[in-house]
Design a protein around this motif. Structure first.
Motif, PDB file in Angstrom:
ATOM      1  N   VAL A 153     -11.955   0.952  10.451  1.00 56.89           N
ATOM      2  CA  VAL A 153     -11.742   2.208   9.732  1.00 56.89           C
ATOM      3  C   VAL A 153     -12.013   2.097   8.230  1.00 56.89           C
ATOM      4  O   VAL A 153     -12.712   2.950   7.662  1.00 56.89           O
ATOM      5  N   PRO A 154     -11.491   1.087   7.502  1.00 58.51           N
ATOM      6  CA  PRO A 154     -11.777   1.046   6.063  1.00 58.51           C
ATOM      7  C   PRO A 154     -13.264   0.957   5.739  1.00 58.51           C
ATOM      8  O   PRO A 154     -13.744   1.628   4.815  1.00 58.51           O
ATOM      9  N   LEU A 185       0.794   6.397   8.697  1.00 63.06           N
ATOM     10  CA  LEU A 185       1.021   4.965   8.909  1.00 63.06           C
ATOM     11  C   LEU A 185      -0.238   4.150   8.669  1.00 63.06           C
ATOM     12  O   LEU A 185      -0.193   3.079   8.050  1.00 63.06           O
ATOM     13  N   SER A 186      -1.365   4.643   9.157  1.00 59.79           N
ATOM     14  CA  SER A 186      -2.623   3.909   8.984  1.00 59.79           C
ATOM     15  C   SER A 186      -3.019   3.833   7.521  1.00 59.79           C
ATOM     16  O   SER A 186      -3.461   2.776   7.038  1.00 59.79           O
ATOM     17  N   PHE A 220      -3.549   0.325   5.503  1.00 60.40           N
ATOM     18  CA  PHE A 220      -4.836  -0.070   4.936  1.00 60.40           C
ATOM     19  C   PHE A 220      -4.762  -0.215   3.415  1.00 60.40           C
ATOM     20  O   PHE A 220      -5.412  -1.088   2.841  1.00 60.40           O
ATOM     21  N   GLU A 221      -3.982   0.673   2.751  1.00 67.85           N
ATOM     22  CA  GLU A 221      -3.852   0.573   1.300  1.00 67.85           C
ATOM     23  C   GLU A 221      -3.172  -0.728   0.877  1.00 67.85           C
ATOM     24  O   GLU A 221      -3.480  -1.283  -0.174  1.00 67.85           O
ATOM     25  N   LEU A 245      -1.784  -1.400  -4.792  1.00 64.87           N
ATOM     26  CA  LEU A 245      -3.091  -1.952  -4.481  1.00 64.87           C
ATOM     27  C   LEU A 245      -2.960  -3.186  -3.606  1.00 64.87           C
ATOM     28  O   LEU A 245      -2.124  -4.059  -3.841  1.00 64.87           O
ATOM     29  N   ALA A 246      -3.801  -3.286  -2.599  1.00 61.01           N
ATOM     30  CA  ALA A 246      -3.734  -4.408  -1.653  1.00 61.01           C
ATOM     31  C   ALA A 246      -3.968  -5.747  -2.347  1.00 61.01           C
ATOM     32  O   ALA A 246      -3.316  -6.729  -2.047  1.00 61.01           O
ATOM     33  N   ASP A 247      -4.892  -5.791  -3.302  1.00 62.49           N
ATOM     34  CA  ASP A 247      -5.182  -7.059  -3.975  1.00 62.49           C
ATOM     35  C   ASP A 247      -3.992  -7.531  -4.791  1.00 62.49           C
ATOM     36  O   ASP A 247      -3.758  -8.722  -4.945  1.00 62.49           O
ATOM     37  N   ASP A 248      -3.207  -6.576  -5.345  1.00 63.67           N
ATOM     38  CA  ASP A 248      -1.995  -6.953  -6.065  1.00 63.67           C
ATOM     39  C   ASP A 248      -0.987  -7.578  -5.118  1.00 63.67           C
ATOM     40  O   ASP A 248      -0.284  -8.524  -5.470  1.00 63.67           O
TER      41      ASP A 248
END
Length: 412
Positions: free
Chosen positions: A122-123, A329-330, A334-335, A405-408
């Motif tokens: 999905v992403p 939820l998705s 993903f975020e 943020l996911a990277d954080d």
């Protein structure tokens, strides 16, 4: 910015999920009509769902290494053989419970990684289509509901026409079509970074890495705990309680399919609306209210043996509310997940959310045997109501609306 991969994923999802929903109605009805035992019906459901959950949990590193497209195509293709054995053996007069159980087990092993692979696409698909993530997850949610309508309604009609075992021949065709569409329409997506190592030790490190990441995120942990409990109760409802209620009320598989179809149809509308306005919704409020509407009232109307008109109305309301859940939820998942961990974390998250689900059929069957269908429905509904109060009581859910943020998260 091509929309072709998204359209292909949508079609493959529709075919795959509609087939899964068809078997979800046909197999319990096959066992219940052949044995008359709610406990055996629940056991067969557990035999499929337990390997489904385990295979989904263990398949994440393979998805990251080899790419989700390849895993989805392989598993859907193999599902054709597994599902096709049921109508073939029935036609030959060889289908018995000892033979059905390993077939159902194999179906679970194949469906877990296939579903996880499609979700992990999905992403990348959202990035290719240049649309907000909430919109893509909402559209995927609407597709899931549309496929559920087709699968459930088609199951009821096919079972009434040709019987539950032969209806699964259509199930095999849907998986074959899903594999073909994915092979033709979805491009090869690059493996996740840092997923190139091979060997058992590297595989174990990849499994451990996604586990350590998830347990540090309080929001994801809170989601898993709540959804795991509601999935357990939903499985008891779908696999045992509702089929038993339908049969005891003197109705046939056509009504059972219609009940599933109404709920899924209303859910599709809710998911479509979520796709349009999802990025502007107050996530936690919508999530909490939607769970309250989709849970306890649905169990209560069957426990009270309400008129069909009221039952269909409550199912429509609950289904509409449920359509908002998966897109939210998705998007949150993903975020909050770094790209190198997408396949592993999404598969682990799904497996943990489904960890109790294999036992739902057994729980439902045991409750029916002990207290009868009405009391079983009421007790299950009350447990569902308790679980849906979690967003109001658990502090971890307050991070729902904060887009971290996911990277954080990966670096924290």
């Amino acid at each position: 910015m091509s929309r072709r991969p998204f359209i292909a994923l949508a079609i493959a999802e529709t075919l795959s999920i509609s087939g899964t929903r068809l078997s979800g109605v046909a197999i319990p009805w096959l066992v219940l009509s052949a044995t008359g035992s709610p406990v055996l019906t629940g056991l067969v459901a557990m035999t499929e769902m337990l390997p489904y959950v385990v295979a989904k949990a263990l398949g994440g590193p393979l998805i990251d290494r080899f790419g989700p497209r390849r895993i989805a195509i392989i598993c859907d293709s193999a599902s054709v053989i597994a599902v096709g054995l049921v109508p073939l053996l029935h036609l030959l007069g060889l289908l018995t419970m000892p033979i059905l159980l390993p077939i159902v087990f194999a179906m679970g092993v194949l469906r877990g990684p296939s579903d996880a692979a499609k979700q992990s696409m999905v992403p990348d698909i959202a990035e290719l289509a240049s649309v907000p993530l909430e919109r893509v997850t909402g559209v995927v949610g609407a597709i899931e509901r549309l496929a559920s309508i087709a699968g459930a309604a088609g199951a009821g009609a096919l079972i009434a026409l040709v019987g539950p075992s032969q209806a699964l021949a259509v199930n095999a065709l849907t998986f074959a079509s899903a594999a073909l569409v994915a092979a033709i329409g979805i491009p090869t997506l690059p493996p996740a970074p840092k997923a190139e190592a091979a060997g058992v030790s590297a595989y174990g490190r990849e499994l451990a890495e996604r586990w350590h990441f998830m347990r540090r995120d309080a929001v994801l942990v809170a989601i898993v705990l709540m959804v795991a409990m509601t999935n357990l109760l939903d499985q008891a409802y779908f696999a045992v309680l509702l089929p038993v209620w339908t049969q005891d009320s003197g109705h046939g598989p056509a009504l059972l399919g219609s009940l599933f179809a109404v709920f899924s149809g209303a859910s599709m509308i809710g998911a479509a609306i979520a796709a349009l306005i999802g990025d502007r919704m107050p996530r936690l409020l919508v999530y909490a209210v939607a769970f309250l509407l989709t849970g306890f009232p649905r169990f209560l109307v069957f426990a009270l043996d309400s008129p069909l008109t009221l039952i269909f109305a409550i199912l429509a309301i609950g289904g509409f509310a449920s359509g908002f859940l998966n897109p939210i939820l998705s998007a949150v998942l993903f975020e909050r997940t770094p790209k190198p961990l997408i396949g592993r974390v999404t598969s682990l998250n799904a497996a943990l959310c489904w960890a109790l689900l294999p036992f739902g059929g057994v729980v439902g069957g045991a409750l029916v045997d002990a207290w009868g269908p009405s009391a079983a429905l009421l007790l299950t509904g009350l447990a569902y109501l308790a679980a849906t109060m979690a967003p109001f009581a658990h502090g971890s859910f307050r991070g729902f609306d904060r887009k971290k943020l996911a990277d954080d998260l990966l670096c924290s």
